[in-house]
Scaffold this motif. Structure first.
Motif, PDB file in Angstrom:
ATOM      1  N   VAL A 157       4.784   8.012   7.961  1.00 29.56           N
ATOM      2  CA  VAL A 157       4.155   7.992   6.637  1.00 29.56           C
ATOM      3  C   VAL A 157       2.955   7.059   6.713  1.00 29.56           C
ATOM      4  O   VAL A 157       3.101   5.891   7.059  1.00 29.56           O
ATOM      5  CB  VAL A 157       5.148   7.522   5.566  1.00 29.56           C
ATOM      6  N   LEU A 158       1.798   7.582   6.396  1.00 31.42           N
ATOM      7  CA  LEU A 158       0.590   6.768   6.478  1.00 31.42           C
ATOM      8  C   LEU A 158       0.327   6.153   5.125  1.00 31.42           C
ATOM      9  O   LEU A 158       0.232   6.860   4.112  1.00 31.42           O
ATOM     10  CB  LEU A 158      -0.600   7.631   6.890  1.00 31.42           C
ATOM     11  N   LYS A 159       0.239   4.817   5.115  1.00 35.03           N
ATOM     12  CA  LYS A 159      -0.113   4.140   3.869  1.00 35.03           C
ATOM     13  C   LYS A 159      -1.340   3.310   4.140  1.00 35.03           C
ATOM     14  O   LYS A 159      -1.310   2.404   4.963  1.00 35.03           O
ATOM     15  CB  LYS A 159       1.037   3.252   3.403  1.00 35.03           C
ATOM     16  N   LEU A 160      -2.417   3.614   3.448  1.00 36.76           N
ATOM     17  CA  LEU A 160      -3.627   2.836   3.622  1.00 36.76           C
ATOM     18  C   LEU A 160      -3.482   1.529   2.858  1.00 36.76           C
ATOM     19  O   LEU A 160      -3.000   1.541   1.731  1.00 36.76           O
ATOM     20  CB  LEU A 160      -4.831   3.618   3.098  1.00 36.76           C
ATOM     21  N   PRO A 161      -3.886   0.414   3.462  1.00 36.03           N
ATOM     22  CA  PRO A 161      -3.868  -0.832   2.699  1.00 36.03           C
ATOM     23  C   PRO A 161      -4.781  -0.725   1.486  1.00 36.03           C
ATOM     24  O   PRO A 161      -5.783  -0.009   1.512  1.00 36.03           O
ATOM     25  CB  PRO A 161      -4.386  -1.872   3.690  1.00 36.03           C
ATOM     26  N   ALA A 162      -4.391  -1.417   0.436  1.00 36.56           N
ATOM     27  CA  ALA A 162      -5.171  -1.313  -0.797  1.00 36.56           C
ATOM     28  C   ALA A 162      -6.609  -1.743  -0.542  1.00 36.56           C
ATOM     29  O   ALA A 162      -6.871  -2.702   0.174  1.00 36.56           O
ATOM     30  CB  ALA A 162      -4.551  -2.199  -1.870  1.00 36.56           C
ATOM     31  N   GLY A 163      -7.527  -1.016  -1.097  1.00 35.41           N
ATOM     32  CA  GLY A 163      -8.929  -1.344  -0.884  1.00 35.41           C
ATOM     33  C   GLY A 163      -9.796  -0.115  -1.002  1.00 35.41           C
ATOM     34  O   GLY A 163      -9.332   0.947  -1.428  1.00 35.41           O
ATOM     35  N   GLU A 164     -11.045  -0.300  -0.657  1.00 37.86           N
ATOM     36  CA  GLU A 164     -11.988   0.802  -0.760  1.00 37.86           C
ATOM     37  C   GLU A 164     -12.552   1.117   0.605  1.00 37.86           C
ATOM     38  O   GLU A 164     -12.845   0.205   1.380  1.00 37.86           O
ATOM     39  CB  GLU A 164     -13.143   0.433  -1.697  1.00 37.86           C
ATOM     40  N   TYR A 165     -12.705   2.376   0.879  1.00 33.77           N
ATOM     41  CA  TYR A 165     -13.209   2.793   2.183  1.00 33.77           C
ATOM     42  C   TYR A 165     -14.266   3.855   1.983  1.00 33.77           C
ATOM     43  O   TYR A 165     -14.147   4.703   1.102  1.00 33.77           O
ATOM     44  CB  TYR A 165     -12.070   3.350   3.051  1.00 33.77           C
ATOM     45  N   TYR A 166     -15.251   3.795   2.808  1.00 38.35           N
ATOM     46  CA  TYR A 166     -16.278   4.842   2.755  1.00 38.35           C
ATOM     47  C   TYR A 166     -16.533   5.306   4.166  1.00 38.35           C
ATOM     48  O   TYR A 166     -16.716   4.497   5.073  1.00 38.35           O
ATOM     49  CB  TYR A 166     -17.578   4.301   2.132  1.00 38.35           C
ATOM     50  N   GLN A 167     -16.524   6.587   4.373  1.00 37.30           N
ATOM     51  CA  GLN A 167     -16.764   7.115   5.702  1.00 37.30           C
ATOM     52  C   GLN A 167     -17.733   8.266   5.594  1.00 37.30           C
ATOM     53  O   GLN A 167     -17.575   9.130   4.746  1.00 37.30           O
ATOM     54  CB  GLN A 167     -15.455   7.607   6.318  1.00 37.30           C
ATOM     55  N   ARG A 168     -18.752   8.274   6.443  1.00 35.88           N
ATOM     56  CA  ARG A 168     -19.675   9.402   6.387  1.00 35.88           C
ATOM     57  C   ARG A 168     -19.760  10.078   7.741  1.00 35.88           C
ATOM     58  O   ARG A 168     -19.647   9.440   8.783  1.00 35.88           O
ATOM     59  CB  ARG A 168     -21.042   8.985   5.929  1.00 35.88           C
TER      60      ARG A 168
END
Lengths: 362, 152, 138, 375
Positions: free
Chosen positions: D300-311
């Motif tokens: 189960v993938l859980k991203l740590p809380a926060g903001e991410y931007y990927q282009r």
């Protein structure tokens, strides 16, 4: 003459005499007209259907496809099946359209092409009417079709159709000039406007060879202009399917659409046969002056085979254009005509007249 | 311009700007009423020259609604992420930036359509994806649609 | 014109797939994603334990598992599947069920002619009637 | 006494009329509707109406786990499905700080470039068709089949692959993959010359598109027009160069830049990109390192809380994925900055005062994929 074995004049005269002998003159004329009408009707349908099939096959081969291949061997009955489908389709009537003109338009288009076909010589003696101004007649009649297209675009109350029709009007009116002038070049050379005499004049060599470079240029110009006049690609702006969906016949369905469709192909056939007649010697066999044996062999090929072969060659050229080039824009189209084709044509006529005057042609 | 100087620069223009730590981009929360002037300044000034608005997203943070602007300077290469927030869920409104960056025109229409955030002075603020008489704003967290949204 | 002319006179390059005619010779790639199937061996046995991981991982809810708990002769409580229902109509062929299946009981099938007249025919039961689980798979 | 009311008589010359191009129109390549104001044949203004296939993918993503999101991204820009997947995969990998194996990076880069080539082939095909040369359409699709066959062999499907997963790939590439890609490159290098002969060198095409729909560099930046369309205007916006991901920092390639920014140069930019993509593939195809095809990931993938931007750079421009995570296994908000959506904004500006036929050409040169606009 050597090729008199394929002369149909005597055959026609025999029928004529037989009819006049057995019937009163008025009735005889009516019977003759009916026969010719029926013959043309059948011919028209057959050629139209065949051309649709040929076009689809040619473009398929150019595009690495198979093309129609389901109905009959190699799909040769495909167009007949399509035609039956079109006959059975519902005729859509459109709200707020001009009913009379809407229904009239396809007939005008098809009648125009029908009339033009009458003056075309298929072989010696195989010609419905041999006008002494044959070329003029064909040019005049074939440009009647644009009236039908304009009416179709206007009456179907659709903006796409209207734009298509307007484009078509502008296009045909301007390209009519080039068609006329390039034919005029040959008329200067031939000294006559009668189709039968033009063909006779090419007995010892086709005009495209006789008239040196000007005749060749005239041939190229005629091909370009006539492609544009018949609304075929790369000049198919009137029905540019990526811009105007289908242009002037967007709203037509069933048999009325079939009329437009057939008329388009018949117009192609007509201009191709004019090109074949005027430039490539019509039904005249290919002759080399001096090679008597060769010429004699050529004579045994029937004239309508020559004629159809040449026409098919021109039609193939036109299809090749269509499936290679992208479409022009309307201003480029008019620029091409008024800035390039027309001046070249005028100069060409002068050169040709000069050649004829000096007697430099063969 | 590096991030620290950029922060300083924005702080001098808008003293209330809050810096958010540990983010991928330099992230600042700007009060809504000051945002338009700041944006003009960032775009026009020679040393910042934020001419490329590459992303504009609306977010429903449940407590507040938020619009996130990702800005980049094609000349200097620095980026900044600016946020404006409002707690008014009934009639949220910000000033448009579509007069500064033309790209914002469509982005703001999208945010208006899906989040119901109005943009003042926007030239053509209509729904862009949904029907004109659609009720509600579907991307909000409290949006309920029992017919079209199927919970698995 | 040269290009089109070249292709016109070299009809050997025709690339059309004559589909219904070449059905017999048509062979799909071995990894072709036609539909999800559950392979059964010659004893009508499959590998599915009915754990429900595929059902959890499916993004569209196209898998439903109906299972019952039974008691084995050894006294262990085991879950066996009654029906592994697969809604082909909802499947997006992402492959997550096959990738995540711990006992490798699912696979891609090669069948691709899925058109039917009735939508209900697209709901399939993947385990064959009367099938059972291969011994030794937990 | 009756008051005389002068109703203003509309000047016939000035009168505009509207036509709807789309949602079903041959040149919009999907369900985009353009309300075009025309004066004669001149486009006066244009309003795009989108949303005919708005599926709310961003909302759907909020309900799905990260591996499940992948299959939704396929369905945005279906012609660069792999590259869309790549954006989400990179987003998750960077957020979790997972180091993916080198092999995966190489394979992803090759497949991305193959995707770009096939997308541009389809664009070339449609571009030719929009200009009226129907034959181009068939040649483009003929060559695209070769790439799709390679895709089908390795990933099992031709259009919507869902092949990347966070951490790696679904399965290893097919043993034939390298051989077939090399065959394809050899084949396509011959065929692209045909493309040049039939359309690039065609005087009708060049004259029809030169100077049409000029987009200046400033406008390209201002309207956020990215991808080959932006680069044709001189806007250096290649994500592969500026923010390299996977192994783009290890390969040699040129960012295709023109300054003219008209329809013709957007065409050139894409043609050049196909060649550059082939160069990238040639550099990588023989050097795929051995190794795992996927990193070890948690169930189960859980991203740590926060903001991410990927282009990433799709075939049409910059695709951004902006994710706000609250620490759950599903994203709190996932926004896709899709290239086509911002490219659509500029259509009104650059097609004004041109003819309908030019509008079609401009639309073709911007290369819209409607599901990517609507999402």
């Amino acid at each position: 003459m050597a090729f008199s074995i394929y002369d149909f004049t005597s055959f026609n005269q025999a029928i004529d005499h037989a009819l006049y002998a057995s019937l009163p003159p008025v009735l005889a004329v009516i019977v003759e007209m009916t026969i010719i009408g029926l013959v043309f009707l059948v011919f028209y349908a057959v050629v139209g259907l065949f051309l649709v099939y040929a076009e689809r096959k040619v473009c398929a081969f150019m595009q690495n496809r198979v093309g129609p291949n389901r109905v009959g061997p190699y799909g040769i009955f495909q167009t007949i099946a399509d035609f039956i489908k079109l006959l059975m389709k519902e005729l859509i009537s459109i709200k707020n359209s001009d009913k009379l003109l809407f229904n009239l338009a396809p007939f005008i288009v098809i009648i125009a092409s029908f009339m033009a076909i009458a003056a075309i010589p298929f072989g010696k003696g195989l010609q419905a009417i041999d006008f002494d101004i044959g070329i003029l007649y064909v040019i005049a009649v074939s440009s009647l079709g644009v009236v039908g297209i304009l009416l179709a675009g206007w009456s179907s109350n659709n903006k796409y159709s209207l734009i298509g029709a307007m484009r078509s009007g502008a296009q045909i009116i301007s390209y009519e000039l080039s068609v006329g002038l390039s034919l005029l070049t040959i008329i200067v050379l031939a000294g006559t406007m009668q189709f039968s005499q033009i063909v006779e004049g090419q007995a010892n060599g086709w005009f495209i060879f006789k008239g040196h470079i000007p005749a060749f240029i005239a041939f190229i110009l005629f091909l370009i202009a006539s492609t544009a006049e018949t609304n075929r690609g790369p000049f198919d702006l009137a029905e540019a399917e990526s811009e105007l969906t289908a242009g002037f016949h967007t709203e037509y369905s069933g048999i009325k659409f079939a009329f437009f469709f057939l008329a388009e192909y018949m117009n192609m056939f007509i201009v191709a046969s004019i090109a074949a007649t005027v430039f490539l010697g019509g039904w005249m066999p290919f002759h080399f002056s001096g090679w008597a044996g060769f010429n004699h062999v050529m004579d045994y090929i029937p004239p309508f085979v020559w004629y159809l072969g040449k026409t098919a060659f021109v039609i193939f050229l036109m299809m090749w254009f269509k499936w290679t080039f992208p479409r022009l824009r309307i201003d480029q189209l008019l620029n091409l005509e008024w800035k390039y084709l027309l001046p070249i044509n005028l100069v060409n006529i002068l050169v040709m007249a000069f050649i004829v005057l000096m007697g430099w042609h063969f | 311009m590096d991030n620290e100087r950029l922060t300083e620069r924005i702080r001098t223009l808008v003293p209330e700007a809050q810096l958010e730590e540990n983010k991928q981009f330099l992230t600042l929360v700007i009060p809504a009423d000051k945002f338009h002037d700041l944006a003009v300044n960032l775009k026009e000034s020679e040393d910042t020259l934020m001419d490329y608005l590459f992303c504009l997203s609306g977010v429903d943070m449940i407590k507040h609604l938020m619009v996130v602007y990702h800005l980049n300077s094609t000349k200097h290469g620095h980026s900044v992420e600016l946020k404006v927030k409002t707690e008014n869920r009934e009639n949220p409104a910000f000033d448009t930036v579509s007069d500064i960056w033309q790209a914002a025109n469509f982005y703001e229409r999208e945010v208006f359509d899906l989040f119901g955030i109005r943009f003042n002075n926007h030239p053509d603020l209509r729904r862009i994806f949904l029907d004109e008489n659609w009720q509600g704003y579907p991307f909000r967290k409290d949006y309920v649609d029992e017919v079209n949204i199927v919970d698995l | 014109m040269g290009v089109t002319g070249k292709y016109f006179f070299s009809p050997g390059q025709i690339v059309t797939e004559q589909y219904p005619e070449n059905r017999k010779t048509l062979k799909m790639a071995e990894r072709f994603k036609g539909e999800v199937i559950m392979p059964h061996d010659e004893n009508n046995q499959h590998r599915c334990t009915g754990c429900g991981i595929c059902e959890l991982n499916c993004p569209n809810g196209s898998i439903e598992i109906i299972s019952t708990r039974i008691e084995t002769p050894e006294g262990k409580k085991v879950r066996i599947i009654d029906k592994h229902i697969y809604h082909l109509s909802m499947c997006t062929f992402c492959g997550l069920c096959i990738k995540t299946c711990p006992s490798d009981s699912l696979a891609w099938g090669q069948e691709f002619e899925h058109a039917v007249f009735d939508r209900s025919k697209l709901t399939k039961v993947l385990n064959q009637p009367g099938s059972s689980i291969i011994k030794g798979i937990e | 006494m009756k008051e005389v009311i002068h109703t203003p008589v509309p000047d016939i010359e000035e009168e505009e009329y509207h036509i709807n191009m789309g949602p079903q129109h041959p040149s919009t390549h999907g369900v985009l509707r353009l309300v075009v104001s025309l004066q004669g044949e001149i486009v006066k203004s244009l309003k795009p109406h989108c949303g005919y296939i708005h599926r709310g993918i961003e909302k759907m993503c909020e309900k799905d786990t990260y591996p499940q999101i992948i299959h939704l991204t396929d369905r945005m820009d279906y012609l660069s499905a792999h590259i869309n997947n790549h954006a989400v995969c990179l987003l998750v990998e960077n957020a979790l700080q997972v180091e993916v194996p080198e092999r995966v990076k190489y394979i992803r880069t090759i497949i991305d470039e193959l995707t770009r080539i096939q997308s541009h082939q389809l664009w070339w095909a449609c571009y030719g068709m929009d200009l009226g040369g129907l034959t181009c359409f068939f040649y483009g699709l003929r060559d695209r089949e070769h790439i799709l066959d390679i895709f089908e062999e390795s990933f099992g499907s031709r259009l919507l692959h869902s092949y990347y997963t966070p951490g790696g790939l679904m399965q290893d590439i097919h043993p034939n993959f390298q051989k077939r890609v090399k065959e394809f490159i050899k084949y396509f290098q011959k065929k692209i010359k045909d493309y040049d002969r039939i359309l690039t060198g065609n005087v009708i095409m060049t004259e029809r598109t030169r100077g049409i729909g000029i987009l200046s560099k400033e406008d390209a930046i201002n309207y956020a027009v990215t991808g080959p369309s932006g680069r044709a205007s001189g806007f250096s916006c290649d994500v592969r160069k500026h923010y390299p991901y996977s192994v783009y920092d290890k390969v040699e390639f040129r960012e295709v830049l023109f300054t003219e920014g008209d329809t013709l140069h957007r065409y050139y930019a894409r043609m050049e990109e196909m060649r550059e993509s082939m160069k990238i593939i040639e550099q990588l195809i023989d050097n795929i390192p051995e190794g795992e095809y996927s990193a070890k990931m948690k169930a189960v993938l859980k991203l740590p809380a926060g903001e991410y931007y990927q282009r990433v750079e799709t075939a049409r421009g910059e695709l951004g994925a902006y994710c706000i995570s609250d620490g759950n296994k599903t994203p709190f908000r996932l926004k896709f900055r899709s290239p086509n959506f911002s490219n659509l904004g500029v259509l009104d500006k650059i097609s004004r005062e041109h003819k309908i036929a030019d509008l079609v050409a401009i639309g073709a040169s911007l290369d819209f994929v409607i599901p990517d606009i609507d999402r």
